[in-house]
Design a protein around this motif. Structure first.
Motif, PDB file in Angstrom:
ATOM      1  N   GLN A 115       9.851 -13.057 -10.581  1.00  0.00           N
ATOM      2  CA  GLN A 115       8.696 -12.876 -11.467  1.00  0.00           C
ATOM      3  C   GLN A 115       7.462 -13.243 -10.656  1.00  0.00           C
ATOM      4  N   MET A 116       6.664 -12.230 -10.332  1.00  0.00           N
ATOM      5  CA  MET A 116       5.533 -12.481  -9.429  1.00  0.00           C
ATOM      6  C   MET A 116       4.351 -13.082 -10.200  1.00  0.00           C
ATOM      7  N   LEU A 117       4.517 -14.336 -10.561  1.00  0.00           N
ATOM      8  CA  LEU A 117       3.495 -15.044 -11.342  1.00  0.00           C
ATOM      9  C   LEU A 117       3.389 -16.459 -10.794  1.00  0.00           C
ATOM     10  N   ALA A 118       2.154 -16.968 -10.692  1.00  0.00           N
ATOM     11  CA  ALA A 118       1.964 -18.312 -10.138  1.00  0.00           C
ATOM     12  C   ALA A 118       2.771 -19.352 -10.923  1.00  0.00           C
ATOM     13  N   LEU A 159       0.842  -1.203   0.000  1.00  0.00           N
ATOM     14  CA  LEU A 159       0.000   0.000   0.000  1.00  0.00           C
ATOM     15  C   LEU A 159       0.871   1.244   0.000  1.00  0.00           C
ATOM     16  N   ILE A 160       0.409   2.284  -0.688  1.00  0.00           N
ATOM     17  CA  ILE A 160       1.228   3.502  -0.737  1.00  0.00           C
ATOM     18  C   ILE A 160       0.933   4.363   0.497  1.00  0.00           C
ATOM     19  N   PRO A 161       1.942   5.051   1.021  1.00  0.00           N
ATOM     20  CA  PRO A 161       1.740   5.823   2.256  1.00  0.00           C
ATOM     21  C   PRO A 161       1.109   7.194   1.981  1.00  0.00           C
ATOM     22  N   ALA A 198       3.237 -14.102 -19.828  1.00  0.00           N
ATOM     23  CA  ALA A 198       2.335 -13.529 -18.819  1.00  0.00           C
ATOM     24  C   ALA A 198       1.077 -13.035 -19.525  1.00  0.00           C
ATOM     25  N   ALA A 199      -0.039 -13.044 -18.812  1.00  0.00           N
ATOM     26  CA  ALA A 199      -1.301 -12.612 -19.421  1.00  0.00           C
ATOM     27  C   ALA A 199      -2.052 -11.689 -18.486  1.00  0.00           C
ATOM     28  N   ILE A 200      -2.808 -10.791 -19.068  1.00  0.00           N
ATOM     29  CA  ILE A 200      -3.650  -9.879 -18.294  1.00  0.00           C
ATOM     30  C   ILE A 200      -5.080 -10.177 -18.739  1.00  0.00           C
ATOM     31  N   THR A 240      -1.305  -1.123  -6.182  1.00  0.00           N
ATOM     32  CA  THR A 240      -0.007  -0.465  -6.397  1.00  0.00           C
ATOM     33  C   THR A 240       1.165  -1.418  -6.182  1.00  0.00           C
ATOM     34  N   GLY A 241       0.956  -2.685  -6.458  1.00  0.00           N
ATOM     35  CA  GLY A 241       2.041  -3.657  -6.390  1.00  0.00           C
ATOM     36  C   GLY A 241       1.942  -4.581  -5.189  1.00  0.00           C
ATOM     37  N   ARG A 242       2.827  -5.578  -5.164  1.00  0.00           N
ATOM     38  CA  ARG A 242       2.863  -6.534  -4.050  1.00  0.00           C
ATOM     39  C   ARG A 242       4.286  -6.636  -3.522  1.00  0.00           C
ATOM     40  N   ILE A 297      -6.460   5.693 -11.648  1.00  0.00           N
ATOM     41  CA  ILE A 297      -5.429   6.730 -11.516  1.00  0.00           C
ATOM     42  C   ILE A 297      -4.069   6.047 -11.535  1.00  0.00           C
ATOM     43  N   GLU A 298      -3.223   6.419 -12.492  1.00  0.00           N
ATOM     44  CA  GLU A 298      -1.921   5.752 -12.645  1.00  0.00           C
ATOM     45  C   GLU A 298      -0.806   6.790 -12.707  1.00  0.00           C
ATOM     46  N   PHE A 299       0.242   6.491 -11.981  1.00  0.00           N
ATOM     47  CA  PHE A 299       1.395   7.362 -11.860  1.00  0.00           C
ATOM     48  C   PHE A 299       2.165   7.479 -13.189  1.00  0.00           C
ATOM     49  N   LEU A 300       2.323   6.375 -13.891  1.00  0.00           N
ATOM     50  CA  LEU A 300       3.092   6.377 -15.146  1.00  0.00           C
ATOM     51  C   LEU A 300       2.230   6.883 -16.298  1.00  0.00           C
ATOM     52  N   ILE A 323      -6.434   2.716  -7.835  1.00  0.00           N
ATOM     53  CA  ILE A 323      -5.125   3.378  -7.873  1.00  0.00           C
ATOM     54  C   ILE A 323      -4.102   2.364  -8.354  1.00  0.00           C
ATOM     55  N   GLY A 324      -3.531   2.632  -9.541  1.00  0.00           N
ATOM     56  CA  GLY A 324      -2.561   1.723 -10.143  1.00  0.00           C
ATOM     57  C   GLY A 324      -3.158   1.022 -11.353  1.00  0.00           C
ATOM     58  N   ALA A 325      -2.523   1.203 -12.519  1.00  0.00           N
ATOM     59  CA  ALA A 325      -2.984   0.540 -13.750  1.00  0.00           C
ATOM     60  C   ALA A 325      -2.022  -0.569 -14.142  1.00  0.00           C
ATOM     61  N   GLY A 326      -1.609  -1.371 -13.127  1.00  0.00           N
ATOM     62  CA  GLY A 326      -0.831  -2.573 -13.409  1.00  0.00           C
ATOM     63  C   GLY A 326      -1.797  -3.709 -13.692  1.00  0.00           C
ATOM     64  N   VAL A 327      -1.330  -4.941 -13.515  1.00  0.00           N
ATOM     65  CA  VAL A 327      -2.153  -6.105 -13.867  1.00  0.00           C
ATOM     66  C   VAL A 327      -3.444  -6.146 -13.036  1.00  0.00           C
ATOM     67  N   ILE A 328      -3.297  -5.981 -11.713  1.00  0.00           N
ATOM     68  CA  ILE A 328      -4.477  -6.080 -10.844  1.00  0.00           C
ATOM     69  C   ILE A 328      -5.456  -4.946 -11.163  1.00  0.00           C
ATOM     70  N   GLY A 329      -4.950  -3.724 -11.278  1.00  0.00           N
ATOM     71  CA  GLY A 329      -5.798  -2.569 -11.560  1.00  0.00           C
ATOM     72  C   GLY A 329      -6.576  -2.734 -12.861  1.00  0.00           C
ATOM     73  N   MET A 330      -5.893  -3.178 -13.909  1.00  0.00           N
ATOM     74  CA  MET A 330      -6.552  -3.293 -15.223  1.00  0.00           C
ATOM     75  C   MET A 330      -7.569  -4.432 -15.237  1.00  0.00           C
ATOM     76  N   GLU A 331      -7.230  -5.566 -14.587  1.00  0.00           N
ATOM     77  CA  GLU A 331      -8.182  -6.696 -14.592  1.00  0.00           C
ATOM     78  C   GLU A 331      -9.470  -6.313 -13.855  1.00  0.00           C
ATOM     79  N   PHE A 332      -9.329  -5.660 -12.677  1.00  0.00           N
ATOM     80  CA  PHE A 332     -10.531  -5.287 -11.922  1.00  0.00           C
ATOM     81  C   PHE A 332     -11.286  -4.139 -12.592  1.00  0.00           C
TER      82      PHE A 332
HETATM   83  P1  NAD Z   1       2.012  -3.816 -10.729  1.00  0.00           P
HETATM   84  O1  NAD Z   1       3.400  -3.590 -10.259  1.00  0.00           O
HETATM   85  O2  NAD Z   1       1.745  -4.642 -11.921  1.00  0.00           O
HETATM   86  O3  NAD Z   1       1.314  -2.387 -10.989  1.00  0.00           O
HETATM   87  C1  NAD Z   1       1.223  -1.385 -10.013  1.00  0.00           C
HETATM   88  C2  NAD Z   1       0.942  -0.073 -10.718  1.00  0.00           C
HETATM   89  O4  NAD Z   1       0.659   0.900  -9.727  1.00  0.00           O
HETATM   90  C3  NAD Z   1       2.141   0.444 -11.525  1.00  0.00           C
HETATM   91  O5  NAD Z   1       1.730   0.715 -12.841  1.00  0.00           O
HETATM   92  C4  NAD Z   1       2.559   1.692 -10.758  1.00  0.00           C
HETATM   93  O6  NAD Z   1       3.080   2.701 -11.595  1.00  0.00           O
HETATM   94  C5  NAD Z   1       1.243   2.133 -10.113  1.00  0.00           C
HETATM   95  N1  NAD Z   1       1.417   2.970  -8.916  1.00  0.00           N
HETATM   96  C6  NAD Z   1       2.246   2.742  -7.870  1.00  0.00           C
HETATM   97  N2  NAD Z   1       2.126   3.734  -6.970  1.00  0.00           N
HETATM   98  C7  NAD Z   1       1.197   4.607  -7.445  1.00  0.00           C
HETATM   99  C8  NAD Z   1       0.632   5.841  -6.970  1.00  0.00           C
HETATM  100  N3  NAD Z   1       1.029   6.371  -5.812  1.00  0.00           N
HETATM  101  N4  NAD Z   1      -0.308   6.475  -7.715  1.00  0.00           N
HETATM  102  C9  NAD Z   1      -0.691   5.933  -8.899  1.00  0.00           C
HETATM  103  N5  NAD Z   1      -0.198   4.791  -9.390  1.00  0.00           N
HETATM  104  C10 NAD Z   1       0.738   4.122  -8.676  1.00  0.00           C
HETATM  105  O7  NAD Z   1       1.230  -4.360  -9.434  1.00  0.00           O
HETATM  106  P2  NAD Z   1      -0.207  -5.024  -9.271  1.00  0.00           P
HETATM  107  O8  NAD Z   1      -1.085  -4.744 -10.444  1.00  0.00           O
HETATM  108  O9  NAD Z   1      -0.653  -4.590  -7.907  1.00  0.00           O
HETATM  109  O10 NAD Z   1       0.127  -6.574  -9.269  1.00  0.00           O
HETATM  110  C11 NAD Z   1       1.006  -7.131  -8.272  1.00  0.00           C
HETATM  111  C12 NAD Z   1       1.720  -8.339  -8.795  1.00  0.00           C
HETATM  112  O11 NAD Z   1       0.826  -9.424  -8.958  1.00  0.00           O
HETATM  113  C13 NAD Z   1       2.414  -8.099 -10.125  1.00  0.00           C
HETATM  114  O12 NAD Z   1       3.710  -8.610 -10.085  1.00  0.00           O
HETATM  115  C14 NAD Z   1       1.561  -8.872 -11.096  1.00  0.00           C
HETATM  116  O13 NAD Z   1       2.320  -9.388 -12.186  1.00  0.00           O
HETATM  117  C15 NAD Z   1       0.980  -9.986 -10.246  1.00  0.00           C
HETATM  118  N6  NAD Z   1      -0.335 -10.366 -10.780  1.00  0.00           N
HETATM  119  C16 NAD Z   1      -0.371 -11.055 -11.954  1.00  0.00           C
HETATM  120  C17 NAD Z   1      -1.589 -11.379 -12.521  1.00  0.00           C
HETATM  121  C18 NAD Z   1      -1.612 -12.131 -13.823  1.00  0.00           C
HETATM  122  O14 NAD Z   1      -0.601 -12.686 -14.204  1.00  0.00           O
HETATM  123  N7  NAD Z   1      -2.727 -12.140 -14.555  1.00  0.00           N
HETATM  124  C19 NAD Z   1      -2.763 -10.986 -11.914  1.00  0.00           C
HETATM  125  C20 NAD Z   1      -2.701 -10.267 -10.739  1.00  0.00           C
HETATM  126  C21 NAD Z   1      -1.470  -9.959 -10.177  1.00  0.00           C
END
Ligand code: NAD
Length: 445
Positions: A307-310, A121-123, A338-340, A246-248, A174-177, A151-160
């Motif tokens: 590589q955080m993947l099952a 979690l981000i502080p 890897a897949a999203i 925002t990551g794990r 909302i995504e930082f990048l 908050i966060g458009a990584g894998v978890i953010g985009m899937e949900f």
């Molecule tokens: P992630 O690292 O993929 O994405 C986190 C995103 O949050 C990044 O794009 C980052 O820039 C953004 N972010 C961070 N701080 C921020 C802030 N303060 N404001 C806005 N944006 C911010 O992390 P995740 O999506 O949480 O996933 C965690 C892990 O679990 C990853 O390693 C992922 O590969 C894995 N996972 C994989 C799958 C799959 O394979 N389908 C599914 C779920 C999770």
């Protein structure tokens, strides 16, 4: 002395236990929670159940049934005569000894740490509000949030974002990048994001969250206001629920790793060598063996931060057991697909075009589009694109980044070609069934 002790019965731990047991090793596996780990209980499987449900109501009804059925299956598999499942929390006494919460001591020639990861979690101010959840919390909601802010458009953010938008929530991400899914080719990621925008998701890219406060208006009771900065402007959105995606971070708390002289990496991961053997002394040396015993200490899966993947955890564990047994294998950990699971899916294997450019690696880029594929048209799934990168001059295939229906299955095919060192010509000369989506691979320019 047991041949192998494993801490954690997630996909890394339990599949490794089964592989070892089938090869005659005596295994004890420790699990304080449910077997199946994050992936089965609160990750991949529940999320995929949501993706394949037509409504939120159907998803929350089906999710526990699917999870329980699979959990029962794993428990049956773990009843193998060579496996002892200990349902207790484990911590290290020394590099060959584990103590469980009841105080019992277990000695193992080899030990594998497969404890997974927790949400990071981000502080920011307001993060402690009850409306703020991580992915586990989101899967426990019993009512569909009207407004969901992610908050966060990584894998978890985009899937949900994809699935809750389809269920009817108003979704804001909302995504930082400046682009989503940093590991994915930026061209492919942008197309996926644009497609999700068309479906109704609102994205704020290049935006940093500043804080969360209770919404002031009487109409906004129970809601949170998420304040963020984008291009120097302060903006805000209201939400009933805020998902932190925002990551794990690797899960090592309570393992007593200090007793073993292990210094964690900056991201909290356990340092390992190329065979997933734990490194000590600032990451330079494999852990010294105690008392002249054979065997070693390993860390697989999310906890080593590679590589955080099952599936990465599973194959790492497979490799470790092979090493213990003296079996040579040729698993290509550098070829990790890897897949999203958005709608449509996105998937990748190998470096993106952006990474190849950055590395200065010579390459050729080949593209094709779903709209020219007969099966995609028939399925009404014409949004999609394939990008294959190859070595120049009919060289080997380096990578595939795909967005579109069944992208994960298509990337799996390319993974086989890359693993075997095949060229694009060999891929094209492989007969593909007509009409199938897989023809988009041979249709690249
Ligand atoms: P992630 O690292 O993929 O994405 C986190 C995103 O949050 C990044 O794009 C980052 O820039 C953004 N972010 C961070 N701080 C921020 C802030 N303060 N404001 C806005 N944006 C911010 O992390 P995740 O999506 O949480 O996933 C965690 C892990 O679990 C990853 O390693 C992922 O590969 C894995 N996972 C994989 C799958 C799959 O394979 N389908 C599914 C779920 C999770």
């Amino acid at each position: 002395m047991t041949d192998l002790l494993i801490i954690g019965a997630g996909p890394g731990g339990y599949k490794t236990a089964l592989h070892a047991a089938k090869h005659g090793l005596k295994v004890t596996i420790f699990e304080a929670a449910h077997v199946g780990g994050t992936c089965l209980n609160v990750g991949c499987i529940p999320t995929k159940t949501y993706v394949h449900s037509t409504s939120f109501a159907e998803a929350i009804e089906r999710q526990p049934q699917v999870v329980e059925q699979l959990r029962g299956g794993i428990e049956t598999l773990l009843s193998h005569p060579n496996i002892t499942l200990v349902r207790e929390k484990a911590k290290f006494v020394d590099a060959h000894t584990i103590e469980t919460s009841s105080g019992e001591l277990w000695k193992g020639a080899n030990i594998i740490i497969a404890t997974g990861s927790d949400s990071k979690l981000i502080p920011v101010p307001g993060i402690d509000s009850s409306n703020v959840v991580d992915s586990t919390g989101l899967l426990q909601l019993d009512t569909l949030p009207k407004r969901l802010c992610i908050i966060g458009a990584g894998v978890i953010g985009m899937e949900f974002a994809s699935v809750f938008n389809r269920f009817g929530s108003e979704v804001t991400v909302i995504e930082f990048l400046k682009e989503c899914l940093p590991a994915l080719d930026s061209d492919i990621a942008k197309r996926l994001r644009k497609q999700m925008e068309k479906q109704g998701v609102t994205f704020y890219m290049g935006a940093g969250v500043k804080g969360l406060t209770p919404s002031p208006s009487p109409m906004g009771e129970g809601r949170l206001t998420v304040t963020f900065e984008q291009k120097g402007k302060e903006l805000s959105v209201e939400a009933d629920v805020v998902l932190m995606a925002t990551g794990r971070k690797p899960r090592t708390e309570g393992l007593n790793l200090e007793a073993l002289g292990i210094t964690l990496e900056r991201n909290g991961a356990i340092p390992v060598d190329e065979h997933f053997r734990v490194l000590c002394d600032g990451g330079k040396e494999s852990l010294p063996l105690r008392g002249g015993l054979e065997g070693s200490l390993f860390a697989i899966g999310d906890v080593n931060g590679r590589q955080m993947l099952a599936h990465a955890a599973e194959y790492q564990g497979h490799h470790v057991v092979n090493r213990i047994l003296g079996i040579e294998d040729h698993i290509r950990f550098d070829v990790m697909p890897a897949a999203i699971f958005t709608m449509p899916e996105a998937a990748c294997v190998g470096p993106s075009e952006d990474q190849l450019k950055e590395q200065g690696t010579p390459y050729e880029c080949h593209k094709s589009f779903y709209r020219a594929n007969g099966k995609a048209l028939a399925m009404n799934e014409t949004e999609g694109m394939v990008k294959l990168c190859t070595e120049p001059g009919e060289g080997r295939i380096l990578s595939a980044h795909i967005f579109g229906a069944h992208a994960a299955d298509l990337v799996q095919e390319v993974t086989a070609y890359i693993t075997l060192g095949a060229t694009l010509r060999q891929l094209r000369e492989t007969v593909h069934i007509h009409p199938t989506l897989s023809e988009v691979l041979i249709e690249v320019n």
